[in-house]
Design a protein around this motif. Structure first.
Motif, mmCIF file in Angstrom:
data_model
loop_
_atom_site.group_PDB
_atom_site.id
_atom_site.type_symbol
_atom_site.label_atom_id
_atom_site.label_comp_id
_atom_site.label_asym_id
_atom_site.label_seq_id
_atom_site.Cartn_x
_atom_site.Cartn_y
_atom_site.Cartn_z
ATOM 1 N N VAL A 1 13.357 6.079 -26.325
ATOM 2 C CA VAL A 1 13.751 6.236 -24.936
ATOM 3 C C VAL A 1 12.881 5.229 -24.066
ATOM 4 O O VAL A 1 13.377 4.618 -23.243
ATOM 5 C CB VAL A 1 13.833 7.872 -24.341
ATOM 6 N N TYR B 1 11.000 9.977 -28.235
ATOM 7 C CA TYR B 1 10.566 9.502 -26.921
ATOM 8 C C TYR B 1 10.378 8.163 -26.853
ATOM 9 O O TYR B 1 10.502 7.485 -25.556
ATOM 10 C CB TYR B 1 9.215 10.360 -26.544
ATOM 11 N N LEU C 1 9.285 8.395 -13.632
ATOM 12 C CA LEU C 1 9.629 7.487 -15.103
ATOM 13 C C LEU C 1 8.972 6.121 -14.843
ATOM 14 O O LEU C 1 8.200 5.682 -15.465
ATOM 15 C CB LEU C 1 11.020 7.204 -15.301
ATOM 16 N N LYS D 1 4.115 15.905 -14.307
ATOM 17 C CA LYS D 1 4.100 15.815 -15.921
ATOM 18 C C LYS D 1 5.386 16.594 -16.151
ATOM 19 O O LYS D 1 6.168 16.005 -17.004
ATOM 20 C CB LYS D 1 3.166 16.990 -16.289
ATOM 21 N N SER E 1 5.241 5.731 -14.067
ATOM 22 C CA SER E 1 4.575 5.979 -15.371
ATOM 23 C C SER E 1 4.700 4.913 -16.368
ATOM 24 O O SER E 1 3.522 4.435 -16.915
ATOM 25 C CB SER E 1 4.923 7.475 -15.695
ATOM 26 N N PHE F 1 14.001 2.148 -21.852
ATOM 27 C CA PHE F 1 14.104 2.030 -20.533
ATOM 28 C C PHE F 1 13.148 0.786 -19.869
ATOM 29 O O PHE F 1 13.623 0.234 -19.094
ATOM 30 C CB PHE F 1 13.467 3.470 -19.927
ATOM 31 N N LEU G 1 12.465 12.290 -19.324
ATOM 32 C CA LEU G 1 12.744 11.816 -20.806
ATOM 33 C C LEU G 1 13.543 12.371 -21.533
ATOM 34 O O LEU G 1 14.473 11.968 -22.151
ATOM 35 C CB LEU G 1 11.174 11.754 -21.298
ATOM 36 N N LYS G 2 13.857 13.815 -21.435
ATOM 37 C CA LYS G 2 14.661 14.427 -22.071
ATOM 38 C C LYS G 2 16.148 14.244 -21.826
ATOM 39 O O LYS G 2 17.190 14.238 -22.692
ATOM 40 C CB LYS G 2 14.510 16.226 -22.052
ATOM 41 N N LYS H 1 8.503 14.213 -15.533
ATOM 42 C CA LYS H 1 8.283 13.154 -16.540
ATOM 43 C C LYS H 1 9.096 13.636 -17.932
ATOM 44 O O LYS H 1 9.954 12.928 -18.376
ATOM 45 C CB LYS H 1 6.998 12.692 -16.783
ATOM 46 N N PHE H 2 8.702 14.563 -18.244
ATOM 47 C CA PHE H 2 9.423 15.405 -19.543
ATOM 48 C C PHE H 2 10.889 15.439 -19.558
ATOM 49 O O PHE H 2 11.682 15.468 -20.135
ATOM 50 C CB PHE H 2 8.810 16.300 -20.254
ATOM 51 N N ASP I 1 1.929 13.547 -23.373
ATOM 52 C CA ASP I 1 1.786 12.587 -22.063
ATOM 53 C C ASP I 1 0.965 11.505 -22.122
ATOM 54 O O ASP I 1 1.136 10.441 -22.115
ATOM 55 C CB ASP I 1 1.568 13.721 -20.942
ATOM 56 N N ASN J 1 -0.943 10.144 -13.542
ATOM 57 C CA ASN J 1 -0.252 10.953 -13.025
ATOM 58 C C ASN J 1 -0.830 11.432 -11.893
ATOM 59 O O ASN J 1 -0.218 11.943 -10.701
ATOM 60 C CB ASN J 1 -0.627 12.468 -14.021
#
Lengths: 189, 154
Positions: free
Chosen positions: B53, B50, A129, A154, A132, B57, A161-162, A157-158, B18, A139
């Motif tokens: 968030v 997203y 996180l 990837k 990025s 952050f 984020l989730k 990362k998701f 992404d 990536n």
């Protein structure tokens, strides 16, 4: 403007001004990157200093096979991991240093907020996180640093984020639908 | 037909999510997604969540950021300052040259005195003594300077 790799090669040939330029470019970002892990200015500064010292010592052997920043952050991360190993756990280190510091109450609160937001995440997820969305790395760069595939970066990362989204209480229809589907699949089985 | 198109656009967004969030899409690709977001509330909500968030952050991380202290800046500068490396080597070479010169002069003075004593050459005893004395002086000065420098470095 010279690239980091170019500056490093020049420094390896004895041009000290190239090193000063590298320090100017990276010291603050690297310091904050480490500070977010240690929570202590003192240990973060020690690690940054040691990192650049290692860069100086390796300058004559430097070969621009990877990005300079990837190499720099790898050194810093390894030093931080050694620091943790020496202090048994990161939590222990953080608690001790946080009590020692408390230079700015607001900053302390923000640090706590950030830590609490990320508490469900492993260090690898946090790293992805930060690199990025704060450092702006690609990536591929992150994959090089963490020694994993771009696909893994990837998915981490998701996942992260989730997890943050859930922690912040933000609903999302797609997540809910996925959860419902997963529940029904389990029920059928 | 329209629904099929929209579903394709939903898939396209998932594939490029992404790059969209990291702002690495071309203008064309970004416009395509932005158009889709205006048509599809589910995707729009997802992207929006997203973005909230990421923004929170980033904001927390920025508030938590620190500046390098003067002590750190100074020590990083010192890592490659000439005083810590090349000058030191140069000074060390200077001491070696100083001591070597002293040894040569002392040796010359001694040899001249011996030759003079046995009458092999007719030089003044004063000249050879002065040469030996200066040589000894230079050696002692060189050694003293070297010792002082070593202490300072430590």
């Amino acid at each position: 403007m010279f690239s980091d790799e170019n500056l490093m090669t020049r420094f390896g040939r004895g041009d000290n001004s190239a090193f000063s330029e590298l320090v100017d470019r990276h010291q603050q970002r690297l310091l904050n990157f480490i500070y977010r892990r240690t929570g202590s200015r003192e240990s973060a500064e020690d690690i940054v200093q040691e990192t650049f010292l290692r860069v100086v010592n390796a300058a004559s052997r430097y070969q621009a096979t990877a990005k300079f920043s990837t190499w720099l952050y790898t050194i810093a991360l390894n030093l931080w991991r050694n620091e943790i190993a020496r202090h048994r756990t990161a939590v222990e280190l953080n608690e001790r240093d946080r009590v020692q510091e408390s230079s700015s109450m607001d900053q302390h609160v923000d640090f706590q907020k950030l830590q609490s937001l990320m508490q469900d995440l492993t260090d690898e997820h946090r790293l992805v996180l930060e690199l990025s969305f704060i450092e702006g790395w690609t990536n591929q760069q992150i994959a090089d640093l963490l020694n994993c595939s771009v696909g893994t970066v990837k998915s981490r990362k998701f996942y992260a984020l989730k997890a943050l989204r859930k922690r912040m209480g933000i609903d999302n229809e797609r997540d809910e639908r996925d959860e419902r589907m997963s529940e029904s699949t389990t029920a059928i089985r | 037909m329209n629904e099929m198109n929209e579903m394709n656009e939903c898939q396209n967004l998932q594939q490029q999510l992404d790059d969209y969030l990291c702002e690495r899409l071309s203008d064309f690709a970004k416009r395509r997604i932005d158009n889709h977001l205006r048509q599809c509330p589910i995707c729009a909500k997802e992207i929006n969540s997203y973005q909230i968030v990421i923004s929170e952050f980033r904001s927390l991380s920025q508030k938590n950021s620190i500046e390098p202290s003067l002590a750190l800046q100074y020590s990083l500068k010192r890592l490659v300052e000439p005083s810590s490396s090349s000058t030191e080597i140069l000074s060390r070479n200077n001491y070696v040259i100083l001591i070597f010169t002293g040894v040569i002069m002392l040796g010359l003075g001694t040899v001249l005195s011996i030759l003079n004593y046995y009458g092999a050459i007719a030089t003044s005893l004063i000249i050879s003594s002065i040469s030996a004395l200066i040589g000894t002086g230079i050696i002692l000065t060189g050694l003293a300077q070297m010792k002082r420098k070593t202490k300072t470095t430590k």
